[in-house]
Design a protein around this motif. Sequence first.
Motif, PDB file in Angstrom:
ATOM      1  N   ARG A 620       0.706  -1.163  -0.202  1.00  0.00           N
ATOM      2  CA  ARG A 620       0.012   0.482   0.046  1.00  0.00           C
ATOM      3  C   ARG A 620       1.197   1.364  -0.567  1.00  0.00           C
ATOM      4  NH1 ARG A 620      -2.606  -3.330  -0.614  1.00  0.00           N
ATOM      5  NH2 ARG A 620      -4.732  -4.068  -0.002  1.00  0.00           N
ATOM      6  N   GLN A 621       0.246   2.344  -0.392  1.00  0.00           N
ATOM      7  CA  GLN A 621       0.838   3.692  -0.919  1.00  0.00           C
ATOM      8  C   GLN A 621      -0.184   4.790  -0.531  1.00  0.00           C
ATOM      9  OE1 GLN A 621       2.565   4.840  -4.549  1.00  0.00           O
ATOM     10  NE2 GLN A 621       2.582   6.758  -3.325  1.00  0.00           N
ATOM     11  N   LEU A 622      -0.059   5.139   0.455  1.00  0.00           N
ATOM     12  CA  LEU A 622      -0.740   6.370   1.261  1.00  0.00           C
ATOM     13  C   LEU A 622      -0.448   7.687   0.390  1.00  0.00           C
ATOM     14  CD1 LEU A 622       1.059   6.165   5.519  1.00  0.00           C
ATOM     15  CD2 LEU A 622      -0.922   5.088   4.027  1.00  0.00           C
ATOM     16  N   PHE A 623      -1.514   7.756   0.420  1.00  0.00           N
ATOM     17  CA  PHE A 623      -2.173   9.463  -0.251  1.00  0.00           C
ATOM     18  C   PHE A 623      -3.288  10.372   0.459  1.00  0.00           C
ATOM     19  CE2 PHE A 623      -1.650   5.731  -3.289  1.00  0.00           C
ATOM     20  CZ  PHE A 623      -0.700   7.125  -4.890  1.00  0.00           C
ATOM     21  N   PRO A 624      -3.000  11.582   0.397  1.00  0.00           N
ATOM     22  CA  PRO A 624      -3.414  12.393   1.631  1.00  0.00           C
ATOM     23  C   PRO A 624      -4.715  12.863   1.149  1.00  0.00           C
ATOM     24  CG  PRO A 624      -2.171  13.744   0.394  1.00  0.00           C
ATOM     25  CD  PRO A 624      -2.040  12.095   0.081  1.00  0.00           C
ATOM     26  N   ILE A 625      -6.007  13.128   2.070  1.00  0.00           N
ATOM     27  CA  ILE A 625      -7.078  13.655   2.285  1.00  0.00           C
ATOM     28  C   ILE A 625      -6.822  14.520   2.572  1.00  0.00           C
ATOM     29  CG2 ILE A 625      -9.220  13.312   1.790  1.00  0.00           C
ATOM     30  CD1 ILE A 625      -9.342  10.407   1.359  1.00  0.00           C
ATOM     31  N   THR A 626      -7.212  16.189   2.363  1.00  0.00           N
ATOM     32  CA  THR A 626      -7.536  17.162   3.418  1.00  0.00           C
ATOM     33  C   THR A 626      -8.857  17.545   3.310  1.00  0.00           C
ATOM     34  OG1 THR A 626      -6.522  18.496   1.056  1.00  0.00           O
ATOM     35  CG2 THR A 626      -4.535  17.181   2.945  1.00  0.00           C
ATOM     36  N   SER A 627      -9.022  18.787   4.365  1.00  0.00           N
ATOM     37  CA  SER A 627     -10.331  19.768   4.226  1.00  0.00           C
ATOM     38  C   SER A 627      -9.806  20.646   5.050  1.00  0.00           C
ATOM     39  CB  SER A 627     -11.365  19.001   5.721  1.00  0.00           C
ATOM     40  OG  SER A 627     -11.137  18.258   6.982  1.00  0.00           O
ATOM     41  N   SER A 628     -10.559  21.592   4.480  1.00  0.00           N
ATOM     42  CA  SER A 628      -9.845  22.941   4.871  1.00  0.00           C
ATOM     43  C   SER A 628     -11.418  24.601   5.174  1.00  0.00           C
ATOM     44  CB  SER A 628      -8.982  24.141   4.390  1.00  0.00           C
ATOM     45  OG  SER A 628      -9.503  23.814   2.779  1.00  0.00           O
ATOM     46  N   VAL A 629     -11.140  25.297   6.016  1.00  0.00           N
ATOM     47  CA  VAL A 629     -11.709  26.414   6.543  1.00  0.00           C
ATOM     48  C   VAL A 629     -11.458  27.847   6.121  1.00  0.00           C
ATOM     49  CG1 VAL A 629     -13.217  26.621   8.055  1.00  0.00           C
ATOM     50  CG2 VAL A 629     -13.011  24.698   7.992  1.00  0.00           C
ATOM     51  N   THR A 630     -11.533  28.364   5.588  1.00  0.00           N
ATOM     52  CA  THR A 630     -11.157  30.187   5.301  1.00  0.00           C
ATOM     53  C   THR A 630     -13.084  30.846   5.705  1.00  0.00           C
ATOM     54  OG1 THR A 630      -9.400  29.148   3.715  1.00  0.00           O
ATOM     55  CG2 THR A 630     -10.473  31.416   3.643  1.00  0.00           C
ATOM     56  N   PHE A 631     -12.134  31.601   6.221  1.00  0.00           N
ATOM     57  CA  PHE A 631     -13.271  33.136   7.061  1.00  0.00           C
ATOM     58  C   PHE A 631     -13.001  33.954   5.696  1.00  0.00           C
ATOM     59  CE2 PHE A 631     -13.921  29.433   9.899  1.00  0.00           C
ATOM     60  CZ  PHE A 631     -15.313  29.420  10.648  1.00  0.00           C
ATOM     61  N   PHE A 632     -13.809  34.964   5.268  1.00  0.00           N
ATOM     62  CA  PHE A 632     -13.850  36.367   4.875  1.00  0.00           C
ATOM     63  C   PHE A 632     -14.874  37.132   5.672  1.00  0.00           C
ATOM     64  CE2 PHE A 632     -12.724  32.982   1.852  1.00  0.00           C
ATOM     65  CZ  PHE A 632     -11.570  33.065   1.607  1.00  0.00           C
ATOM     66  N   ASP A 633     -14.357  38.446   5.798  1.00  0.00           N
ATOM     67  CA  ASP A 633     -15.080  39.099   6.776  1.00  0.00           C
ATOM     68  C   ASP A 633     -15.416  40.093   5.017  1.00  0.00           C
ATOM     69  OD1 ASP A 633     -14.573  38.693   9.016  1.00  0.00           O
ATOM     70  OD2 ASP A 633     -13.271  39.561   9.002  1.00  0.00           O
ATOM     71  N   ILE A 634     -16.733  40.513   5.309  1.00  0.00           N
ATOM     72  CA  ILE A 634     -17.203  40.962   3.739  1.00  0.00           C
ATOM     73  C   ILE A 634     -17.429  43.065   4.737  1.00  0.00           C
ATOM     74  CG2 ILE A 634     -19.300  41.890   2.972  1.00  0.00           C
ATOM     75  CD1 ILE A 634     -20.343  39.076   3.792  1.00  0.00           C
ATOM     76  N   ASP A 635     -16.275  43.477   3.652  1.00  0.00           N
ATOM     77  CA  ASP A 635     -17.336  45.068   4.152  1.00  0.00           C
ATOM     78  C   ASP A 635     -17.332  45.980   3.667  1.00  0.00           C
ATOM     79  OD1 ASP A 635     -15.173  47.259   4.512  1.00  0.00           O
ATOM     80  OD2 ASP A 635     -14.496  47.304   3.231  1.00  0.00           O
ATOM     81  N   THR A 636     -18.739  46.309   4.270  1.00  0.00           N
ATOM     82  CA  THR A 636     -19.785  46.949   4.087  1.00  0.00           C
ATOM     83  C   THR A 636     -19.720  48.532   4.436  1.00  0.00           C
ATOM     84  OG1 THR A 636     -20.062  46.946   6.663  1.00  0.00           O
ATOM     85  CG2 THR A 636     -20.661  45.520   5.392  1.00  0.00           C
ATOM     86  N   ARG A 637     -18.216  48.997   4.391  1.00  0.00           N
ATOM     87  CA  ARG A 637     -17.919  50.300   4.676  1.00  0.00           C
ATOM     88  C   ARG A 637     -18.455  50.629   1.888  1.00  0.00           C
ATOM     89  NH1 ARG A 637     -12.110  51.304   5.704  1.00  0.00           N
ATOM     90  NH2 ARG A 637     -11.444  48.972   4.011  1.00  0.00           N
ATOM     91  N   PRO A 638     -19.133  51.740   3.403  1.00  0.00           N
ATOM     92  CA  PRO A 638     -19.498  52.721   1.365  1.00  0.00           C
ATOM     93  C   PRO A 638     -18.563  52.866   0.273  1.00  0.00           C
ATOM     94  CG  PRO A 638     -19.151  54.273   2.951  1.00  0.00           C
ATOM     95  CD  PRO A 638     -19.192  53.246   3.549  1.00  0.00           C
ATOM     96  N   ALA A 639     -18.174  52.835  -1.122  1.00  0.00           N
ATOM     97  CA  ALA A 639     -17.306  53.285  -2.297  1.00  0.00           C
ATOM     98  C   ALA A 639     -17.601  54.312  -2.431  1.00  0.00           C
ATOM     99  CB  ALA A 639     -17.905  52.387  -3.375  1.00  0.00           C
ATOM    100  N   LYS A 640     -15.735  54.132  -2.252  1.00  0.00           N
ATOM    101  CA  LYS A 640     -14.810  55.846  -1.972  1.00  0.00           C
ATOM    102  C   LYS A 640     -14.926  56.197  -3.377  1.00  0.00           C
ATOM    103  CE  LYS A 640     -10.950  55.090  -0.059  1.00  0.00           C
ATOM    104  NZ  LYS A 640      -9.595  54.002   0.027  1.00  0.00           N
ATOM    105  N   THR A 641     -15.851  57.742  -4.262  1.00  0.00           N
ATOM    106  CA  THR A 641     -16.254  58.812  -4.524  1.00  0.00           C
ATOM    107  C   THR A 641     -14.638  59.300  -5.012  1.00  0.00           C
ATOM    108  OG1 THR A 641     -15.645  60.799  -3.636  1.00  0.00           O
ATOM    109  CG2 THR A 641     -18.054  59.839  -2.907  1.00  0.00           C
TER     110      THR A 641
END
Length: 709
Positions: A620-641
Amino acid sequence: MRNREMANIGVLSASVSGRTSFILFLVSFVRPQNALVFQPSFLISNGPKVSAFLLGNTSMISLNLKKVSVSTTTGSISSPSCVTEATRWALTTEQMGKSAIRVQLTLNQNLHLCGENETNADCCPKQQCVVETLQLTACLGRRPQASLLIQATINARLLPPYAGSGDNNTVFPNQVYQPLGVCPCDLTFRACDVRCCCDLDCTNEDLKIFASHCLLGPFGGQVSPAPDFQCSVHSTENSPDWSPFLCVTSPPENNPYLGLFYQGDTIAPRPGPSFQEPVLSAPMPFTPYIQGSPVVTSDDKYFTIPQMVLGGCSGAPVAFLKNFKVECITRFHSCPTGPPLKTWQKDLSIDVLNGQGGVVKVNLTDDKTSDLFLSSGQGVRLRCKDMTLALDYKFYWKENGITNISLTRTVGTVISNGNLTTRYSVVFLNGGSMAEPNSGNPGYQVGRPVIAGILVNNTELIQRTPINVWKPVGDGLCSTGSMKPVVFGENSTSGCLLPIGKQNMTQCDLLRETVAALQSALTTAAYVAQRGNPDLTTMTDWVNISFVIPNSSTVMNNNSGVCSDIPFNQHISVWSLTTSLVDGIPQREIQALEISYGMSTWALDCRGGSVSVCEDPEKRQLFPITSSVTFFDIDTRPAKTRFQINFTEYDCDRNDVCWPELAFPFTRYYTGEPYFLSLAKGMILVFMFVTAAILGTPWRQIRQAWHNV
């Protein structure tokens, strides 16, 4: 002989408490070996015990005690005699060697002062209880050889009526109404202190002795003097002008000294610390159960299972309505024959008190797993059958009682020479549902699990299910690994290893399905809660989970040992938004959650020394199985003029000089130093600026112009 005796004089000072000490002055003289002498030959005692020594040839010597008196005409004492008289003293002797005897006299009388109507003849009728002179004579036959004079002057003890009580609790007064230390001169426990008129141990007879000589001031108990604002304090002679208008008339119990101390309580003696392991005593049967109380078996013992205690796993009582899940690592060098790795049905199927006056039996169900291969280091592998790998308890409860207990025992065969991780869990279910904690109120808090769920059949009721990632243990294989929930705000990557052989590479479709099934088992939920305290019956509190389905492969399988489009990675993307602040804590809501898969091509490595993997079907040869999590913050500031984009002079993010934050050190957002210090320094700067402006050039010109007019 008499002169030699009088030359050796000692003075005995005995305290009222009965502890006797004496200073013995010995003057050495040359005397015959058989001569007898008392050391000291004269004693003055004010306590109930007297000690002295008889030195010389003490064989065939008898001791005689009698009470003597001084002649009023000659001022002398009668000669020693060998006649014994009855006294209030008990005589005891102790041989201290061949030529010494320790003699001790003890007063056989109670020294407490008689009460007004007391008829007991053993008490003291007056303060000076014993005033007498005793003569102790050492006789050889009927002839006196040596004598000891004792002048006893003993005062009565001032003891309270409860002096002999066995109660060892100390009761403090209630400091809300009476200051602690109301009688500082009360120095002796359960005894009347002379001149301490506030001592509660003193009786009326005791107080009559020193009533006119009581200690004054705070030490004498005057710890709560009347305050100056009391009208009763000021007399007509020393009364200030404001007294008739501003003085206060209030009861003496209401004064500023009250309430300055802690609440009084009763203190019982406690045993000192011990380094021995505490022994759990058998609990008293009780009903009904309350939250946190230990679960008890029918034989009045605590119901215990392994739990994490002081960094290790040991048996601990199960608490009512307290869920937990622990993993214990056990290292063994031989197959175990007893708990916790080897358990028997008779030890698990026991009777438990249900909290309603009855008993509930633990229902055991076995769940057998396939063989586990665990390897750690070198050594001979052990094959241990019927090993207990997990014990999962479910307690069904209603009101304050337990209605049913089910236990799922996971057993299997372990082939290992290293560590074994076992799992123990307890959940309390009410009507089949388990009360799970929230992850915030109302928004998510960092470090709390992300709440997800699925719809119950044809209803709008959500049933909680977790979103998991891989948690490898032991050798890191997926078959022995477990899962851990996704935690809000924490990015992570984890995985496990899947052993693949030559035969697996010839069935790529089956391999893809196997890997996909392993990844799908991580997340069975279809909805994710927007907030940390969702309502299971309100669909607006939940958001659909988006699944990105990978494109199906059109590559035909072959026998080349290569399989493509293997979903080796499951990636979870979470977008959150800060909606508000509660007590300065940001409240975050999940706006979207997406689960996608990363594809890879797996091929057996047949280079170098790994040729056997491609030739031997058992390798047998070992193969990796992975899981990952990434959190994103939503920017609610108004668009610049366009002006903000082009004109950067006042943009604090793109300019070293930030004029809008000129007064930042004086705002609440500045944390470099305490706010009151920043405000004080700011006021000093303002004062200096105003002073400079007043004394500067403009004001100087105004003053010159004024003087020129």
